[in-house]
Enzyme design. Sequence first.
Site, short mmCIF file in Angstrom:
data_model
loop_
_atom_site.label_atom_id
_atom_site.label_comp_id
_atom_site.label_asym_id
_atom_site.label_seq_id
_atom_site.Cartn_x
_atom_site.Cartn_y
_atom_site.Cartn_z
N LYS A 1 0.86 -1.19 0.00
CA LYS A 1 0.00 0.00 0.00
C LYS A 1 0.89 1.23 0.00
O LYS A 1 1.42 1.64 1.03
CB LYS A 1 -0.89 -0.01 1.26
CG LYS A 1 -2.20 0.67 1.10
CD LYS A 1 -2.27 2.16 1.09
CE LYS A 1 -1.93 3.05 2.20
NZ LYS A 1 -1.72 4.44 1.71
N GLU B 1 8.83 1.31 11.19
CA GLU B 1 9.95 2.24 10.98
C GLU B 1 9.32 3.62 10.99
O GLU B 1 8.58 3.97 10.07
CB GLU B 1 10.62 1.99 9.62
CG GLU B 1 11.21 0.62 9.43
CD GLU B 1 12.50 0.40 10.20
OE1 GLU B 1 13.09 1.37 10.70
OE2 GLU B 1 12.89 -0.77 10.34
N CYS C 1 13.75 10.55 7.07
CA CYS C 1 13.52 10.18 8.47
C CYS C 1 14.76 10.38 9.30
O CYS C 1 14.68 10.69 10.49
CB CYS C 1 13.05 8.73 8.55
SG CYS C 1 14.14 7.60 7.68
N GLU D 1 9.12 16.52 14.56
CA GLU D 1 9.68 16.18 13.24
C GLU D 1 9.03 17.08 12.20
O GLU D 1 7.83 17.01 11.97
CB GLU D 1 9.40 14.71 12.91
CG GLU D 1 10.09 14.29 11.64
CD GLU D 1 9.78 12.85 11.25
OE1 GLU D 1 8.62 12.42 11.40
OE2 GLU D 1 10.69 12.15 10.78
P1 NAD Z 1 2.28 8.71 7.37
O1 NAD Z 1 2.40 8.00 8.65
O2 NAD Z 1 1.36 9.84 7.27
O3 NAD Z 1 1.84 7.69 6.22
C1 NAD Z 1 2.56 6.51 5.96
C2 NAD Z 1 1.64 5.51 5.29
O4 NAD Z 1 0.62 5.15 6.22
C3 NAD Z 1 0.93 6.03 4.05
O5 NAD Z 1 0.87 5.01 3.08
C4 NAD Z 1 -0.45 6.34 4.57
O6 NAD Z 1 -1.46 6.29 3.59
C5 NAD Z 1 -0.65 5.25 5.60
N1 NAD Z 1 -1.66 5.54 6.63
C6 NAD Z 1 -2.05 6.74 7.09
N2 NAD Z 1 -3.04 6.60 8.00
C7 NAD Z 1 -3.28 5.27 8.11
C8 NAD Z 1 -4.18 4.48 8.88
N3 NAD Z 1 -5.06 5.03 9.73
N4 NAD Z 1 -4.16 3.14 8.72
C9 NAD Z 1 -3.27 2.56 7.89
N5 NAD Z 1 -2.41 3.25 7.11
C10 NAD Z 1 -2.40 4.59 7.23
O7 NAD Z 1 3.77 9.10 6.98
P2 NAD Z 1 4.26 9.91 5.69
O8 NAD Z 1 3.87 11.33 5.88
O9 NAD Z 1 3.84 9.19 4.45
O10 NAD Z 1 5.84 9.73 5.78
C11 NAD Z 1 6.62 10.52 6.56
C12 NAD Z 1 7.01 9.81 7.83
O11 NAD Z 1 7.70 8.61 7.51
C13 NAD Z 1 7.97 10.59 8.68
O12 NAD Z 1 7.57 10.55 10.03
C14 NAD Z 1 9.29 9.87 8.49
O13 NAD Z 1 10.20 10.03 9.55
C15 NAD Z 1 8.85 8.47 8.33
N6 NAD Z 1 9.87 7.65 7.69
C16 NAD Z 1 10.53 6.74 8.45
C17 NAD Z 1 11.53 5.95 7.88
C18 NAD Z 1 12.26 4.91 8.69
O14 NAD Z 1 12.84 4.00 8.09
N7 NAD Z 1 12.24 4.96 10.00
C19 NAD Z 1 11.84 6.09 6.53
C20 NAD Z 1 11.14 7.03 5.78
C21 NAD Z 1 10.15 7.80 6.37
#
Ligand code: NAD
Length: 497
Positions: free
Chosen positions: A191, A267, A302, A401
Amino acid sequence: MTSLTRADWEQRAKTLKIEGRAFIHGEYRAAASGATFECISPVDGRMLVEVASCDQADAELAVQDARQTFDSGIWSRLAPVKRKDVMIRFADLIDQHAEELALLETLDMGKPISDALGIDVSSAARSIRWSGEAIDKIYDEVAATPHNELGLVTREPIGVVAAIVPWNFPLLMSCWKLGPALSTGNSVILKPSEKSPLTAIRLAQLAIEAGIPAGVLNVLPGYGHTVGKALALHMDVDTLVFTGSTKIAKQLMIYAGESNMKRVWLEAGGKSPNIVFADAPDLQAAAEAAAGAIAFNQGEVCTAGSRLLVENSIKAMFVPMVVEAIKAWKPGNPLDPATNVGALVDTTQMNNVLSYIQAGHDEGATLVAGGKQVLQETGGTYVEPTIFDGVNNAMRIAREEIFGPVLSVIGFESAEEAVQIANDTPYGLAAAVWTSNLSKAHLTAKALRAGSVWVNQYDGGDMTAPFGGFKQSGNGRDKSLHAFDKYTELKATWIKL
Ligand code: NAD
């Protein structure tokens, strides 16, 4: 590096065929409801394609299909050496389609084309290849049993994996999950983020071309609160792997508890400290790395080094060096191969970043570089790399963040104080320390509560080392053989002889 010019990329962008449908059992198809959403490019605001907006009905179909495929054994029981060959073909196909995938990534989420090609796509292929190559070289165990018994300790694929990924490295984060998940024999439902679904959708077709059987990789674009939630609550998903924000990561743990206790591997976010001691071996290198650590990928990383901790005795001299170094990072058209800072992923994210810049002013930090939206005439979403000096660790710009190019500079007196400030965060993804004192480097690295620590560099690592977080940055690890733990169950089989 590519020999293509900006004009070449723009020409290709005009004729690029973009697929926006979901992919289930080897075929592209519209969402069951027929719903779509518009995929808008942050480069210039143009509409790229209508994307299938999947929901619970599509999740149901995809999970059933993944379960049947898994149970059939067509992939899950294939000899590891055969899965390896297919995974390597998959990696080769990613490499062969590198320019197309890079262009999709850049148009979809705004990152510079040189990075999309040179970093995202090549690292994505490498991660698939590395996991595939490993799979026929891993052995199970025999327990230390009494003479008349045999205890086998084996790893088995877990079954149906749902992988929910973010928008900042859409292809690469997908491949960090797909490499070990597919190599170990699972069926996967991917997804992608609603903000950047295009490369994941394209990847599904390449997987089929490589020989991954239909149903082993299904891709469901759509919103988190619809299809993401449906997958997370599904009673027949065995494991949920996630990269994204800490807020959603916590929600996924709740969904797992409310449903079938599926395994949840997270992550999540970061607020990584980059500690520069007065005895750093090369202050110029440290300044350039500090600038890159916040400007690369528009700060949408991240592990962005978003808190720069500088020893007070060199701070007055060092901060201007970082301000100078960040001038090399200039927002520009991401399709220009010379551009190193592209567009932020969308207007919402840009406004979020601008509101943090305002918070920095409001809380009394001193702006020393950037601070503004730029290139408005393009119709895209661009913000200058920004540095605030005089930050203290209690300010919002130091605690939350931002996920954009905004650096907070914080002074410290002693190594103890540096570690105390560095660890004073809910996150624990990464940290760096710059010093020429070997003991200080090791002692500081040990004291830092973070999954990755860099010494005299920022952002090192490759597929051979695990990646993940302490504290609220997550659990489990991507990359390296440790990633395989997420996708397998451990079984003990006792045989009476
Ligand atoms: P997000 O948490 O908003 O979304 C991530 C994913 O989760 C998307 O596909 C989104 O559609 C889905 N999602 C959102 N709400 C959901 C729900 N209620 N149920 C199931 N799925 C849901 O994050 P983002 O804005 O896409 O990405 C940025 C974040 O990702 C930052 O916090 C960043 O630090 C983190 N990140 C972490 C790593 C790591 O390896 N630790 C790597 C890259 C990004």
